[in-house]
Design a protein around this motif. Structure first.
Motif, PDB file in Angstrom:
ATOM      1  N   ILE A 408      -2.345  11.190  -4.774  1.00 63.87           N
ATOM      2  CA  ILE A 408      -2.049   9.767  -4.936  1.00 63.87           C
ATOM      3  C   ILE A 408      -3.373   9.018  -4.900  1.00 63.87           C
ATOM      4  CG2 ILE A 408      -0.847   7.803  -3.921  1.00 63.87           C
ATOM      5  CD1 ILE A 408       1.133   9.781  -2.703  1.00 63.87           C
ATOM      6  N   THR A 442       2.449   2.355  -8.520  1.00 62.18           N
ATOM      7  CA  THR A 442       3.270   1.305  -7.922  1.00 62.18           C
ATOM      8  C   THR A 442       2.524   0.800  -6.697  1.00 62.18           C
ATOM      9  OG1 THR A 442       5.312   2.311  -8.681  1.00 62.18           O
ATOM     10  CG2 THR A 442       5.478   0.732  -6.879  1.00 62.18           C
ATOM     11  N   THR A 455       5.184  -6.821  -4.734  1.00 59.17           N
ATOM     12  CA  THR A 455       5.407  -5.467  -5.257  1.00 59.17           C
ATOM     13  C   THR A 455       5.202  -5.467  -6.767  1.00 59.17           C
ATOM     14  OG1 THR A 455       7.779  -5.899  -5.472  1.00 59.17           O
ATOM     15  CG2 THR A 455       7.026  -4.859  -3.421  1.00 59.17           C
ATOM     16  N   GLU A 474      -0.447  -0.495  -0.248  1.00 58.63           N
ATOM     17  CA  GLU A 474       0.169   0.824  -0.329  1.00 58.63           C
ATOM     18  C   GLU A 474       0.338   1.199  -1.791  1.00 58.63           C
ATOM     19  OE1 GLU A 474       3.391   1.993   2.323  1.00 58.63           O
ATOM     20  OE2 GLU A 474       3.224   0.007   3.247  1.00 58.63           O
ATOM     21  N   VAL A 475      -0.004   2.452  -2.098  1.00 63.30           N
ATOM     22  CA  VAL A 475       0.004   2.913  -3.483  1.00 63.30           C
ATOM     23  C   VAL A 475       0.772   4.226  -3.570  1.00 63.30           C
ATOM     24  CG1 VAL A 475      -1.411   3.662  -5.427  1.00 63.30           C
ATOM     25  CG2 VAL A 475      -2.198   1.804  -3.975  1.00 63.30           C
ATOM     26  N   THR A 476       1.538   4.386  -4.611  1.00 70.61           N
ATOM     27  CA  THR A 476       2.125   5.670  -4.958  1.00 70.61           C
ATOM     28  C   THR A 476       2.137   5.768  -6.474  1.00 70.61           C
ATOM     29  OG1 THR A 476       3.966   7.195  -4.593  1.00 70.61           O
ATOM     30  CG2 THR A 476       4.522   4.892  -5.015  1.00 70.61           C
ATOM     31  N   HIS A 482       5.784  13.129  -5.281  1.00 71.27           N
ATOM     32  CA  HIS A 482       5.238  12.085  -4.406  1.00 71.27           C
ATOM     33  C   HIS A 482       6.302  11.075  -3.967  1.00 71.27           C
ATOM     34  CE1 HIS A 482       1.000  12.893  -6.240  1.00 71.27           C
ATOM     35  NE2 HIS A 482       1.299  13.730  -5.263  1.00 71.27           N
ATOM     36  N   GLN A 485       6.154   9.124  -0.675  1.00 70.84           N
ATOM     37  CA  GLN A 485       4.791   9.314  -0.182  1.00 70.84           C
ATOM     38  C   GLN A 485       3.912   8.185  -0.697  1.00 70.84           C
ATOM     39  OE1 GLN A 485       3.059  13.199  -0.795  1.00 70.84           O
ATOM     40  NE2 GLN A 485       5.060  14.197  -0.753  1.00 70.84           N
ATOM     41  N   THR A 486       3.069   7.675   0.155  1.00 70.16           N
ATOM     42  CA  THR A 486       2.136   6.617  -0.239  1.00 70.16           C
ATOM     43  C   THR A 486       0.788   6.866   0.416  1.00 70.16           C
ATOM     44  OG1 THR A 486       2.744   5.189   1.624  1.00 70.16           O
ATOM     45  CG2 THR A 486       3.970   4.890  -0.438  1.00 70.16           C
ATOM     46  N   ARG A 487      -0.220   6.206  -0.139  1.00 71.54           N
ATOM     47  CA  ARG A 487      -1.520   6.118   0.531  1.00 71.54           C
ATOM     48  C   ARG A 487      -1.788   4.649   0.772  1.00 71.54           C
ATOM     49  NH1 ARG A 487      -6.016  10.006  -2.106  1.00 71.54           N
ATOM     50  NH2 ARG A 487      -7.020   9.584  -0.106  1.00 71.54           N
ATOM     51  N   ALA A 488      -2.427   4.347   1.866  1.00 68.22           N
ATOM     52  CA  ALA A 488      -2.597   2.951   2.260  1.00 68.22           C
ATOM     53  C   ALA A 488      -4.034   2.679   2.674  1.00 68.22           C
ATOM     54  CB  ALA A 488      -1.645   2.601   3.402  1.00 68.22           C
TER      55      ALA A 488
END
Length: 635
Positions: A408, A442, A455, A474-476, A482, A485-488
């Motif tokens: 991600i 997203t 969003t 927050e990104v996915t 995924h 699941q996100t990365r922030a």
């Protein structure tokens, strides 16, 4: 276990129902006024000390019929004063050391010793150690029962070595050392060869240290040493130079073969490459003893040292993004013979070609490789092999399993604003966030105080309420694996309380007469820290579209005239109203106070002229028709 304890007090120590209690280093304090009481217990203590014995009143040992006390090397313990029930046993044990020696009083290694005890203990047959000693700890010398002390134990000792034997007997009531003398004839030396060890492998022309200096002779005879190789014959005879004084290998001194000729003090001894059968022969005045060992000198492969970044998993797997770069540190890689070393990366079961070797025998400190699976997916598992080889062709490698994954995107955003208050517009710009594999992203922006901000896309423009915000992006992506699941990425942003805004929308700066009903409007006024729900529905106000996280501010709105004074009632906050003013030149002041800052004011000047009387005929109504009999109200 009960170790290193001090017994004191009126009861001192009482043990009950201990089937197997061991210990060492325990002490009966002089402050103990009671007894050592054992009830249905089996106790084995080593080194028990009774400090009360020095006072003339030793501690009483009290054992019931089902108890047994085994004391190894006790100190000042009174056995005679023990109170032992019928069936109780008090054993006192000591150490027995047997030293088998020859005519020179040297200990004889591996001598056979047979110790037979007359009481309590079984017979023992063992061999002496390298110093000729046999140590037998913790054997019973005396046994006390309710009938008193039994006979002292005795030990009959038989020793022997190569057909020569002797016997001796000792009473065993304390720690005892027994010398068993064997009048041996002259014996061969005992070889003690420390280096090189049997089966050792050395690098080509590598240093080999020959050391058997601990070899000794039982009869103290002078010894001669001879070192021979199956490849080089007499090793010492082939040394260049002369050994001096006590450095003579023939007399047992250690020596070095294949030392560095630039630093080693002569003589210089050489050992060829290959598999050597090294024979050491040691002779005294009558006998010779020999020992054979196999060693090998061979051109060894390089020593490969690797350190991966990213680091390997606990199972030595390289798990990393499929567009990432692996860096392999090879610092410490070397060749035992000092040959040049080449290093490279190779793949097994991978769809890409191996990186090209530059053709030099110089291993770089780092090897790097960037995986390029932006448009395709890699194999589930393949192997990365770090290979090092010398100019001879000796090769060594380190292989790890590689598992690449679609990652991600790493969120990256900046904050832009034209001020630091709640009235300042804020822009969160995450347009620099790029997915390594080009997947659709997203994005969601949130505030720890104001909740979800957006969003819709990688940028957001808006206003934040006063306080310290943790802003999070927050990104996915749209990959199925995924899901959820996100990365922030987060940052702190402080937003200060904004000043109120005072705006006089009406009346305009013009002339009115005192009869006119003038419209007063503060439209456009307000405070960014006050919720819009607290303002009139008519008009456009400066306010927060939602309830601020720390609560909506309450504004005090005051209209005053320089001639007529306060225009609105006390306690009333009129943003919209109508009022007549007296004739004259008025300075109208609008004040907005949020209770935090100084009140914000704005002014406007109005000219009010005196008006003529105002006539209004209310009744009768003009144009109305009435009967002649009607009585009119003239108003």
């Amino acid at each position: 276990y009960l170790n290193n304890s001090v017994f004191s007090g009126t009861q001192c120590v009482s043990l009950e129902s201990h089937p197997s209690l061991s210990g060492h280093g325990n002490r009966i304090s002089s402050a103990c006024t009671g007894a050592v009481v054992l009830t249905d217990s089996q106790v084995n203590w080593s080194g028990l000390v009774d400090d009360r014995a020095a006072t003339g009143t030793p501690t009483v040992l009290n054992l019931d019929a089902t108890s047994r006390l085994h004391l190894h090397q006790p100190v000042n313990v009174s056995y005679a004063s023990a109170s032992l029930a019928t069936g109780a046993e008090l054993d006192v044990a000591w150490d027995l050391t047997v030293w088998v020696i020859n005519n020179k009083s040297n200990g004889i290694p591996a001598a056979s010793v047979n110790v037979t005890f007359t009481l309590y203990e079984p017979s023992i047959v063992l061999s002496t150690n390298y110093d000729g000693l046999l140590f037998l700890p913790d054997f019973i010398g005396q046994r006390w029962t309710s009938s008193g002390v039994g006979n002292d134990n005795t030990a009959d000792i038989d020793c022997g070595y190569f057909g020569v034997s002797n016997s001796t007997t000792t009473t065993f009531n304390q720690d005892t050392v027994v010398y068993c003398h064997l009048p041996l004839q002259n014996q061969a030396p005992f070889i003690r060869w420390s280096t090189p060890e049997d089966g050792s492998v050395f690098s080509s022309q590598g240093e080999v240290f020959f050391n058997a200096s601990d070899t000794w002779d039982l009869d103290d005879d002078a010894m001669s040493f001879n070192w021979r190789s199956s490849l080089d014959d007499d090793i010492v005879a082939g040394c260049a130079g002369v050994f001096n004084g006590n450095e003579q290998p023939g007399d047992g001194a250690p020596f070095l073969a294949n030392g560095d000729p630039m630093t080693q003090v002569p003589p210089y001894c050489q050992l060829s490459d290959g598999i050597h059968e090294i024979t050491l022969e040691v002779c005294d005045i009558q006998y010779c003893q020999s020992e054979v060992r196999i060693i090998e000198l061979v051109n060894l492969p390089p020593t490969l040292v690797v350190d991966f970044e990213p680091a390997l998993s606990p199972w030595s797997e390289l798990i990393m993004p499929q567009t990432g770069t692996v860096v392999i540190n090879t610092n410490g890689t070397s060749d035992p013979e000092g040959d040049g070393v080449a290093c490279a990366i190779e793949f097994v079961g991978y769809t890409r070609t191996n990186p090209e070797w530059d053709g030099t025998y110089t291993c770089p400190e780092t090897l790097t490789y960037t995986f390029d699976h932006a448009d395709d997916d890699p194999p589930a598992v393949f192997q990365l092999k770090v290979v090092a080889w010398d100019e001879i062709g000796n090769l060594v490698s380190n292989t790890v399993d590689v598992m690449l994954y679609n990652e991600i995107a790493e969120p990256v955003f900046t904050v832009l604003r034209n001020g630091n208050t709640s009235a300042s517009q804020v822009t969160l710009d995450g347009s620099g966030t790029v997915d390594p594999e080009g997947d659709a992203l997203t994005v969601m922006f949130t505030s720890s105080l104001d909740g979800v901000l957006s969003t819709q896309g990688a940028t957001w423009d808006g206003y934040l309420s006063r306080g310290v915000h943790t802003l999070t992006m927050e990104v996915t992506d749209d990959r199925a694996e995924h899901a959820n699941q996100t990365r922030a990425a987060s940052m702190l942003l402080e937003v200060e309380n904004a000043l109120p805004l005072a705006v006089i929308a009406s009346p305009p700066a013009q002339t009115f007469d005192s009869s006119e009903l003038i419209s007063f409007s503060a439209n456009g006024s307000g405070d960014a820290d006050a919720a819009c729900s607290t303002f009139p529905t008519d008009g456009s106000w400066t306010c927060a579209p939602f309830e601020p996280a720390s609560g909506s501010e309450f504004l005090v709105v005051t209209w005053t005239s320089s001639l007529d004074g306060r225009l609105t009632p006390e306690g009333e906050d009129w943003l919209l109203f109508e009022e007549r003013l007296s004739a004259g030149v008025h300075t109208i002041t609008l004040s907005v106070d949020d209770g935090i800052h100084e009140p914000v004011t704005t002014t406007r000047e109005l000219t009010i002229t005196p008006s003529a009387p105002v006539l209004d005929l209310v009744s009768p109504v003009s144009g109305s028709v009435h009967l002649s009999s009607t009585i009119f109200m003239l108003d």
